[in-house]
Design a protein around this motif. Structure first.
Motif, short mmCIF file in Angstrom:
data_model
loop_
_atom_site.label_atom_id
_atom_site.label_comp_id
_atom_site.label_asym_id
_atom_site.label_seq_id
_atom_site.Cartn_x
_atom_site.Cartn_y
_atom_site.Cartn_z
N GLN A 76 40.15 -5.01 17.63
CA GLN A 76 39.65 -5.05 19.00
C GLN A 76 38.56 -4.01 19.29
OE1 GLN A 76 43.08 -6.29 21.83
NE2 GLN A 76 44.00 -4.93 20.30
N LEU A 77 38.19 -3.23 18.28
CA LEU A 77 37.17 -2.20 18.46
C LEU A 77 36.00 -2.43 17.52
CD1 LEU A 77 39.39 1.03 18.54
CD2 LEU A 77 38.18 0.03 20.49
N GLU A 78 34.83 -2.04 17.95
CA GLU A 78 33.67 -2.01 17.06
C GLU A 78 33.50 -0.59 16.57
OE1 GLU A 78 31.83 -4.51 15.96
OE2 GLU A 78 33.01 -5.94 17.11
N PRO A 79 33.27 -0.34 15.33
CA PRO A 79 33.10 -1.25 14.20
C PRO A 79 34.37 -1.48 13.40
CG PRO A 79 32.33 0.90 13.55
CD PRO A 79 32.84 1.03 14.96
N GLY A 80 35.45 -1.73 14.06
CA GLY A 80 36.68 -2.10 13.38
C GLY A 80 37.38 -0.92 12.72
N MET A 81 37.89 -1.17 11.52
CA MET A 81 38.71 -0.17 10.84
C MET A 81 37.93 1.12 10.55
SD MET A 81 41.75 0.57 9.98
CE MET A 81 42.73 -0.92 9.87
N ALA A 82 36.62 1.04 10.45
CA ALA A 82 35.83 2.25 10.18
C ALA A 82 36.05 3.29 11.28
CB ALA A 82 34.35 1.91 10.04
N VAL A 83 36.03 2.88 12.54
CA VAL A 83 36.22 3.84 13.62
C VAL A 83 37.67 4.33 13.66
CG1 VAL A 83 36.71 2.24 15.53
CG2 VAL A 83 35.60 4.42 16.00
N VAL A 84 38.62 3.47 13.36
CA VAL A 84 40.02 3.87 13.33
C VAL A 84 40.22 4.95 12.26
CG1 VAL A 84 42.39 3.10 12.86
CG2 VAL A 84 40.84 1.65 14.20
N GLU A 85 39.66 4.73 11.09
CA GLU A 85 39.80 5.71 10.00
C GLU A 85 39.11 7.02 10.35
OE1 GLU A 85 38.37 3.46 6.67
OE2 GLU A 85 40.34 2.52 6.35
N GLN A 86 37.98 6.96 11.05
CA GLN A 86 37.30 8.18 11.45
C GLN A 86 38.13 8.96 12.46
OE1 GLN A 86 33.58 5.99 12.27
NE2 GLN A 86 32.56 7.63 11.11
N VAL A 87 38.75 8.26 13.39
CA VAL A 87 39.62 8.93 14.36
C VAL A 87 40.81 9.55 13.65
CG1 VAL A 87 41.23 8.54 16.29
CG2 VAL A 87 38.90 7.61 16.37
N ARG A 88 41.41 8.80 12.74
CA ARG A 88 42.58 9.33 12.02
C ARG A 88 42.19 10.55 11.19
NH1 ARG A 88 45.37 4.07 9.72
NH2 ARG A 88 45.50 5.44 7.94
N ALA A 89 40.98 10.57 10.65
CA ALA A 89 40.54 11.71 9.84
C ALA A 89 40.23 12.92 10.71
CB ALA A 89 39.32 11.32 9.01
N ASP A 90 39.53 12.70 11.82
CA ASP A 90 39.15 13.83 12.69
C ASP A 90 38.61 13.30 14.01
OD1 ASP A 90 38.33 16.16 13.91
OD2 ASP A 90 36.91 16.72 12.35
N PRO A 91 39.45 13.23 15.04
CA PRO A 91 39.00 12.70 16.33
C PRO A 91 37.81 13.48 16.92
CG PRO A 91 41.38 13.01 16.34
CD PRO A 91 40.86 13.61 15.07
N SER A 92 37.69 14.75 16.57
CA SER A 92 36.62 15.55 17.16
C SER A 92 35.23 15.14 16.67
CB SER A 92 36.84 17.04 16.88
OG SER A 92 36.66 17.34 15.51
N THR A 93 35.15 14.46 15.54
CA THR A 93 33.85 14.03 15.02
C THR A 93 33.69 12.51 14.99
OG1 THR A 93 34.63 14.06 12.73
CG2 THR A 93 33.64 16.10 13.58
N ALA A 94 34.72 11.79 15.38
CA ALA A 94 34.67 10.32 15.35
C ALA A 94 33.71 9.81 16.42
CB ALA A 94 36.07 9.75 15.59
N PRO A 95 33.08 8.66 16.16
CA PRO A 95 32.13 8.08 17.11
C PRO A 95 32.83 7.35 18.27
CG PRO A 95 32.28 6.67 15.20
CD PRO A 95 33.16 7.86 14.93
N ILE A 96 33.49 8.14 19.10
CA ILE A 96 34.19 7.62 20.27
C ILE A 96 33.71 8.37 21.50
CG2 ILE A 96 36.24 6.83 19.01
CD1 ILE A 96 37.63 9.46 19.84
N SER A 97 34.03 7.86 22.66
CA SER A 97 33.59 8.51 23.89
C SER A 97 34.29 9.85 24.07
CB SER A 97 33.89 7.61 25.09
OG SER A 97 35.30 7.54 25.30
#
Length: 182
Positions: A76-97
């Protein structure tokens, strides 16, 4: 193998799915709670709420909930699993709002202890644009997933190793929700 006899092959209903089936009297309300938290109309997208659930589950070490909710978030998110994995790795640097980042910080605090949610965390979320309802719902999602994680792991349920199994389940959840099992 689950710590208790669920009465069926748990590989056909892994994780919480089998537990909900095992005790319909409690399973129905728990599935309805998941639907209310993760799918009901909200200013946070379904993907954002699933991401909160996935992150809390990852930090709690609950493999089934981490993997299943990561798959639903990714669907349900763009770009899919890539953003989920980035959040799981480090929310402070993930491409989220900034708002979602601040809400994830609150969710992590809830995971540690309700008392770990500080006025500074709440103020930071508000400064990033979060509403009181979004803060409320984040706290409730995090608290509920602490319970769900402990339920799944406390009864030693089966977790599929194949990401495709979680992706297939995610598609059903996106389409039908948690309360309806086609």
């Amino acid at each position: 193998m689950a710590h208790i006899d669920l009465g069926f092959d748990e590989k056909t209903a892994p994780g919480i799915v089998g537990l909900l089936r095992y005790r319909p009297a409690t399973g129905g309300p728990l599935a309805a709670l998941a639907d209310a938290l993760l799918r009901a109309p909200n200013s946070l997208s379904r993907g954002e709420r699933e991401l909160i659930a996935a992150q809390v589950s990852a930090l709690n070490g609950c493999a089934f909930c981490r993997d299943s909710h990561s798959a639903v978030a990714a669907a349900q998110l763009e770009p899919g699993m890539a953003v989920v994995e980035q959040v799981r790795a480090d929310p402070s640097t993930a491409p989220i709002s900034a708002k979602l980042r601040a809400l994830l910080a609150i969710a992590d605090a809830v995971r540690e202890s309700g008392h770990a949610v500080t006025p500074a965390l709440v103020a930071g979320a508000r400064e990033a644009g979060a509403t009181d309802v979004e803060i409320h719902d984040t706290v409730l999602i995090a608290a509920a997933f602490c319970m769900f994680n402990r339920y799944v792991d406390g009864l030693g349920t089966f977790t599929p190793d194949d990401p495709a199994a979680h992706a297939a389940s995610a598609q059903r959840i996106v389409e039908f929700g948690y309360s309806v099992r086609p």
